[in-house]
Design a protein around this motif. Sequence first.
Motif, PDB file in Angstrom:
ATOM      1  N   ALA A 136       0.825  -1.208   0.000  1.00 24.86           N
ATOM      2  CA  ALA A 136       0.000   0.000   0.000  1.00 24.86           C
ATOM      3  C   ALA A 136       0.860   1.260   0.000  1.00 24.86           C
ATOM      4  CB  ALA A 136      -0.921  -0.003   1.216  1.00 24.86           C
ATOM      5  N   VAL A 137       1.925   1.248   0.772  1.00 28.23           N
ATOM      6  CA  VAL A 137       2.838   2.394   0.790  1.00 28.23           C
ATOM      7  C   VAL A 137       3.499   2.560  -0.574  1.00 28.23           C
ATOM      8  CG1 VAL A 137       5.048   3.201   1.718  1.00 28.23           C
ATOM      9  CG2 VAL A 137       3.245   2.402   3.272  1.00 28.23           C
ATOM     10  N   SER A 138       3.915   1.469  -1.174  1.00 25.63           N
ATOM     11  CA  SER A 138       4.542   1.520  -2.489  1.00 25.63           C
ATOM     12  C   SER A 138       3.593   2.115  -3.521  1.00 25.63           C
ATOM     13  CB  SER A 138       4.968   0.117  -2.917  1.00 25.63           C
ATOM     14  OG  SER A 138       5.515   0.126  -4.220  1.00 25.63           O
ATOM     15  N   TYR A 139       2.321   1.712  -3.463  1.00 25.93           N
ATOM     16  CA  TYR A 139       1.339   2.228  -4.417  1.00 25.93           C
ATOM     17  C   TYR A 139       1.060   3.700  -4.173  1.00 25.93           C
ATOM     18  CZ  TYR A 139      -2.839   2.007  -7.416  1.00 25.93           C
ATOM     19  OH  TYR A 139      -3.762   2.200  -8.408  1.00 25.93           O
ATOM     20  N   ALA A 158       6.568  12.359  -3.114  1.00 27.06           N
ATOM     21  CA  ALA A 158       5.456  11.734  -2.411  1.00 27.06           C
ATOM     22  C   ALA A 158       5.263  12.360  -1.040  1.00 27.06           C
ATOM     23  CB  ALA A 158       5.707  10.237  -2.270  1.00 27.06           C
ATOM     24  N   VAL A 159       4.014  12.463  -0.622  1.00 23.41           N
ATOM     25  CA  VAL A 159       3.646  12.993   0.685  1.00 23.41           C
ATOM     26  C   VAL A 159       2.900  11.900   1.458  1.00 23.41           C
ATOM     27  CG1 VAL A 159       2.309  14.739   1.909  1.00 23.41           C
ATOM     28  CG2 VAL A 159       3.463  15.333  -0.235  1.00 23.41           C
ATOM     29  N   TYR A 160       3.245  11.723   2.716  1.00 24.00           N
ATOM     30  CA  TYR A 160       2.589  10.711   3.542  1.00 24.00           C
ATOM     31  C   TYR A 160       1.113  11.038   3.713  1.00 24.00           C
ATOM     32  CZ  TYR A 160       1.251   8.018   7.683  1.00 24.00           C
ATOM     33  OH  TYR A 160       0.612   7.180   8.561  1.00 24.00           O
ATOM     34  N   VAL A 233      12.232   6.450   1.693  1.00 23.75           N
ATOM     35  CA  VAL A 233      10.902   7.061   1.738  1.00 23.75           C
ATOM     36  C   VAL A 233       9.867   5.995   2.092  1.00 23.75           C
ATOM     37  CG1 VAL A 233       9.120   8.257   0.418  1.00 23.75           C
ATOM     38  CG2 VAL A 233      11.533   8.851   0.093  1.00 23.75           C
ATOM     39  N   ASN A 234       9.931   4.844   1.457  1.00 25.02           N
ATOM     40  CA  ASN A 234       9.011   3.752   1.788  1.00 25.02           C
ATOM     41  C   ASN A 234       9.132   3.370   3.256  1.00 25.02           C
ATOM     42  OD1 ASN A 234       9.830   3.509  -1.178  1.00 25.02           O
ATOM     43  ND2 ASN A 234       8.118   2.065  -1.125  1.00 25.02           N
ATOM     44  N   ARG A 235      10.366   3.206   3.722  1.00 23.78           N
ATOM     45  CA  ARG A 235      10.577   2.789   5.111  1.00 23.78           C
ATOM     46  C   ARG A 235      10.041   3.835   6.093  1.00 23.78           C
ATOM     47  NH1 ARG A 235      15.108   0.581   2.464  1.00 23.78           N
ATOM     48  NH2 ARG A 235      16.331   2.496   2.697  1.00 23.78           N
ATOM     49  N   SER A 236      10.251   5.105   5.789  1.00 30.07           N
ATOM     50  CA  SER A 236       9.783   6.157   6.696  1.00 30.07           C
ATOM     51  C   SER A 236       8.259   6.218   6.742  1.00 30.07           C
ATOM     52  CB  SER A 236      10.361   7.510   6.278  1.00 30.07           C
ATOM     53  OG  SER A 236       9.851   7.935   5.033  1.00 30.07           O
ATOM     54  N   PHE A 237       7.588   6.009   5.590  1.00 29.83           N
ATOM     55  CA  PHE A 237       6.125   6.008   5.555  1.00 29.83           C
ATOM     56  C   PHE A 237       5.573   4.822   6.336  1.00 29.83           C
ATOM     57  CE2 PHE A 237       5.027   8.656   1.505  1.00 29.83           C
ATOM     58  CZ  PHE A 237       5.800   9.703   1.986  1.00 29.83           C
ATOM     59  N   ILE A 238       6.213   3.666   6.214  1.00 29.74           N
ATOM     60  CA  ILE A 238       5.764   2.482   6.942  1.00 29.74           C
ATOM     61  C   ILE A 238       5.881   2.705   8.445  1.00 29.74           C
ATOM     62  CG2 ILE A 238       6.359   0.076   7.469  1.00 29.74           C
ATOM     63  CD1 ILE A 238       7.079  -0.226   4.480  1.00 29.74           C
ATOM     64  N   GLU A 239       7.012   3.230   8.873  1.00 34.42           N
ATOM     65  CA  GLU A 239       7.201   3.486  10.303  1.00 34.42           C
ATOM     66  C   GLU A 239       6.223   4.534  10.814  1.00 34.42           C
ATOM     67  OE1 GLU A 239       8.967   1.820  12.488  1.00 34.42           O
ATOM     68  OE2 GLU A 239       9.348   0.457  10.807  1.00 34.42           O
ATOM     69  N   ARG A 240       5.970   5.566  10.027  1.00 31.65           N
ATOM     70  CA  ARG A 240       5.016   6.602  10.452  1.00 31.65           C
ATOM     71  C   ARG A 240       3.612   6.029  10.556  1.00 31.65           C
ATOM     72  NH1 ARG A 240       4.442  12.658   7.782  1.00 31.65           N
ATOM     73  NH2 ARG A 240       2.672  13.365   9.093  1.00 31.65           N
ATOM     74  N   TYR A 241       3.245   5.150   9.630  1.00 30.46           N
ATOM     75  CA  TYR A 241       1.921   4.526   9.674  1.00 30.46           C
ATOM     76  C   TYR A 241       1.789   3.668  10.930  1.00 30.46           C
ATOM     77  CZ  TYR A 241      -2.219   1.944   8.146  1.00 30.46           C
ATOM     78  OH  TYR A 241      -3.465   1.389   8.067  1.00 30.46           O
ATOM     79  N   ARG A 242       2.825   2.907  11.237  1.00 34.09           N
ATOM     80  CA  ARG A 242       2.792   2.071  12.430  1.00 34.09           C
ATOM     81  C   ARG A 242       2.631   2.915  13.678  1.00 34.09           C
ATOM     82  NH1 ARG A 242       7.756  -1.839  10.443  1.00 34.09           N
ATOM     83  NH2 ARG A 242       6.470  -3.380   9.305  1.00 34.09           N
TER      84      ARG A 242
END
Length: 248
Positions: A136-139, A158-160, A233-242
């Motif tokens: 989902a983050v990748s998309y 990209a913006v979170y 960027v992907n890793r940071s979005f995943i961590e922020r979502y968590r």
Amino acid sequence: MVFRLLHDPGVHETKIRAHFRSRVQYDGAPVFEHPLLLLGFTNRCGSNLLAGYLRERPGLAGFHEQLNFDFVMAHSAREGIRNFPDYIRHFAAKHPRHGFKASVDQIAMLYRFGITRMYPSVRVLHIQRRDLLAQAVSYSIADQTKQWISKHRKQAEAVYDRTDIDNRILGFSNQNGAMRVAPQVFGFEYECLDYEDLSQNALGTVKRACRFFGVKPPGALGAPWIERQANEVNRSFIERYRRDIHPG
């Protein structure tokens, strides 16, 4: 939602029917000797990587998104194709085992149009990701940057967006569920592969895919034609979502 994906015409079906003025139906006997090969996918599931490996096999061709309405309309106009069964024949004439990438609504479209009757059988190879959050983050990122594969030029940053990621997780879950149900409903052969296995053991996973599609498995693979895109960027979005889900 799962059943709506199987029963309700999607945008591709609606626009293809309108383009051909409803000349989309096939009602005859099988015209091909080989099965219809479909690579079932959702966005950002690794289907492009797998498709590239499949196209390297001498017995296979295609596995592009040639069921998308915009491609169908443009290619048919350029080639003078006047109905959808002839559109399918056009690719089969070039290679008997020409496969197509297909979303679940496109698989249902082929069934409703009677295209599956042109073949003696249908095989659906479903590639999915176990990690729906990463998908989902990748998309979300790709849809903003328009960098769908590594060869594309990034057009924006990209913006979170947590809501966007939420919606994409739900969408992938529904689409994967419908993809598993569709072959049971329509009577197709079905096999499922995981992107994570393709990443960790490409040769073994491609061998499984080739066996399912009825061609000789490779002894070795060349370099992948596209590169992995996930980055910081992907890793940071995943961590922020968590953190958003579990702030404590």
